[in-house]
Design a protein around this motif. Structure first.
Motif, PDB file in Angstrom:
ATOM      1  N   LEU A  76       0.942  -1.155  -0.050  1.00 46.71           N
ATOM      2  CA  LEU A  76      -0.125  -0.041   0.086  1.00 46.71           C
ATOM      3  C   LEU A  76       0.954   1.412  -0.131  1.00 46.71           C
ATOM      4  N   ILE A  77       0.502   2.398  -0.855  1.00 46.98           N
ATOM      5  CA  ILE A  77       1.084   3.793  -0.571  1.00 46.98           C
ATOM      6  C   ILE A  77      -0.118   4.394  -0.156  1.00 46.98           C
ATOM      7  N   PRO A  78       0.156   4.771   1.164  1.00 48.80           N
ATOM      8  CA  PRO A  78      -1.026   5.298   2.025  1.00 48.80           C
ATOM      9  C   PRO A  78      -1.246   7.054   1.435  1.00 48.80           C
ATOM     10  N   SER A  79      -2.357   7.401   2.119  1.00 47.53           N
ATOM     11  CA  SER A  79      -2.876   8.787   1.833  1.00 47.53           C
ATOM     12  C   SER A  79      -3.140   9.415   3.223  1.00 47.53           C
ATOM     13  N   ASP A  80      -3.211  10.534   3.220  1.00 44.95           N
ATOM     14  CA  ASP A  80      -3.679  11.481   4.423  1.00 44.95           C
ATOM     15  C   ASP A  80      -4.309  12.669   3.837  1.00 44.95           C
ATOM     16  N   LYS A  81      -4.845  13.436   4.759  1.00 45.64           N
ATOM     17  CA  LYS A  81      -5.479  14.913   4.499  1.00 45.64           C
ATOM     18  C   LYS A  81      -4.723  15.910   3.792  1.00 45.64           C
ATOM     19  N   ASN A  82      -3.388  15.670   3.763  1.00 42.90           N
ATOM     20  CA  ASN A  82      -2.315  16.642   3.153  1.00 42.90           C
ATOM     21  C   ASN A  82      -2.495  16.604   1.690  1.00 42.90           C
ATOM     22  N   LEU A  83      -3.186  15.375   1.006  1.00 43.21           N
ATOM     23  CA  LEU A  83      -3.145  15.551  -0.191  1.00 43.21           C
ATOM     24  C   LEU A  83      -4.150  16.550  -0.971  1.00 43.21           C
ATOM     25  N   VAL A  84      -4.879  16.991   0.009  1.00 41.90           N
ATOM     26  CA  VAL A  84      -6.014  18.265  -0.193  1.00 41.90           C
ATOM     27  C   VAL A  84      -4.971  19.277  -1.017  1.00 41.90           C
ATOM     28  N   GLY A  85      -4.082  19.534  -0.014  1.00 42.49           N
ATOM     29  CA  GLY A  85      -3.014  20.721  -0.381  1.00 42.49           C
ATOM     30  C   GLY A  85      -2.168  20.331  -1.507  1.00 42.49           C
ATOM     31  N   ALA A  86      -2.187  19.070  -1.729  1.00 48.89           N
ATOM     32  CA  ALA A  86      -1.112  18.646  -3.191  1.00 48.89           C
ATOM     33  C   ALA A  86      -2.055  18.821  -4.228  1.00 48.89           C
ATOM     34  N   ALA A  87      -3.404  18.867  -4.424  1.00 49.66           N
ATOM     35  CA  ALA A  87      -4.212  19.186  -5.491  1.00 49.66           C
ATOM     36  C   ALA A  87      -3.916  20.549  -5.910  1.00 49.66           C
ATOM     37  N   VAL A  88      -3.706  21.347  -4.713  1.00 48.02           N
ATOM     38  CA  VAL A  88      -3.555  22.876  -5.072  1.00 48.02           C
ATOM     39  C   VAL A  88      -2.122  23.285  -5.651  1.00 48.02           C
ATOM     40  N   GLU A  89      -1.142  22.404  -4.765  1.00 48.27           N
ATOM     41  CA  GLU A  89       0.367  22.827  -5.043  1.00 48.27           C
ATOM     42  C   GLU A  89       0.902  22.121  -6.398  1.00 48.27           C
TER      43      GLU A  89
END
Length: 311
Positions: free
Chosen positions: A84-97
């Motif tokens: 598994l490559i995990p995720s967390d809420k920081n990916l919300v920022g990734a969509a913007v960055e």
């Protein structure tokens, strides 16, 4: 080399995460080494595989934005043959960055290129949106699997999604194919489910998987125990359905090898499906469960005799 399959639908609640987790586990149980990439900021796939929220854990965000090598963030999913490559809420920022980054659509493709040889299948659980995260997933993928809930409202966004796939084939990923359309939350006791399934098969033909995923309480319960349904209740209808789906995916891959890069019904999948939609309107978990793919021959019913749960 791994076949990369994005599991995408911009509508939420259609079974993307359920499919990523349980198809991944079923492929691993079929001795197909599999990686699941959680590309959804909600991180439901990560938690469904038994990983609680941990701010210190490195996730897909570090790879997409900070160029962390993907090998450093990959986790053993506690199922033989499944990572598994995990995720967390920081990916919300990734969509913007990602917006201002060079080659923003290809960040995920570049990241997984170094590990494709390690796996037979890589499944990407996409967020319920057609954003840059989903675009990265589709750019990195060989094909897309589209779960569709067996209700009429769930059909509304299909045309938009498949139109997007058609545009992607012309620009970002010319090789992107339709892996298949998966009917989820099917209830054979209702006329509505039967009508929706019949309509989809009429419109999309061979694009629709033969396997359907039923409404099943075990599928809803398994994530709360942090395990795929086949290790929670191997005899449930949900577990058996995902085992059959894995066999169908593997069989389609074998046909594809025999017939060339793509199956005949997949070469123009996005275009034909868009037109149709417009017209419509054995691994074992290390806790000692010991379940394996051979158990699919059972006609076992759910432990509680119910199939009214959600997936």
């Amino acid at each position: 080399m791994a076949r990369i399959i994005a599991i995408a639908n911009q509508k939420g609640g259609v079974g993307k995460t359920t499919t990523a987790v349980n198809l991944g586990a079923s492929l691993a149980a079929s001795e197909q080494k599999t990686l699941i990439i959680d590309c959804d900021p909600q991180g439901n796939t990560t938690s469904a595989l038994g990983f609680p929220k941990d701010p210190a854990r490195r996730t897909l965000y570090q790879t997409l934005i900070l160029d962390e090598p993907v090998e450093r963030i990959t986790l053993d999913a506690q199922v033989d043959g499944l990572d598994l490559i995990p995720s967390d809420k920081n990916l919300v920022g990734a969509a913007v960055e990602l917006v201002n980054m060079e080659s923003r659509e290809y960040r995920l493709k570049a990241a997984v290129a170094s590990i494709r040889e390690k796996y037979a299948y890589i499944l990407i659980d996409c967020p319920p949106a057609l954003d840059l995260l989903t675009l990265n997933a589709l750019a990195a993928s060989d094909s897309v699997l589209v779960p569709i809930q067996c209700e009429y409202l769930a059909l509304e966004g299909v045309s938009e999604l498949l139109d997007t796939l058609m545009r992607l084939r012309r620009t970002i990923n010319p090789a992107l194919a339709i892996e298949g359309i998966l009917l989820t939350m099917y209830d054979d006791r209702t006329t509505l489910s039967k009508q929706v399934a019949a309509d989809l098969r009429s419109f999309f033909g061979g694009q629709v998987f033969e396997t359907v995923i039923p409404r099943n309480v075990r599928l809803a319960e398994a994530p709360s125990h942090g395990m795929p349904v086949m290790f929670y209740d191997i005899h449930s209808k949900g577990a058996e359905s995902y085992i059959l789906l894995a066999k169908e995916v593997i069989a389609n891959a074998q046909k594809r090898v025999g017939q060339g890069p793509e199956r005949a019904d997949q070469g123009t999948g996005a275009e034909s499906a868009t037109a149709a939609s417009a017209g419509a309107g054995g691994g074992a978990i290390r806790s000692g469960s010991g379940a394996n793919i051979s158990s699919s021959g059972s006609d076992g019913s759910d432990g509680d005799g119910s199939s009214s749960g959600t997936s």
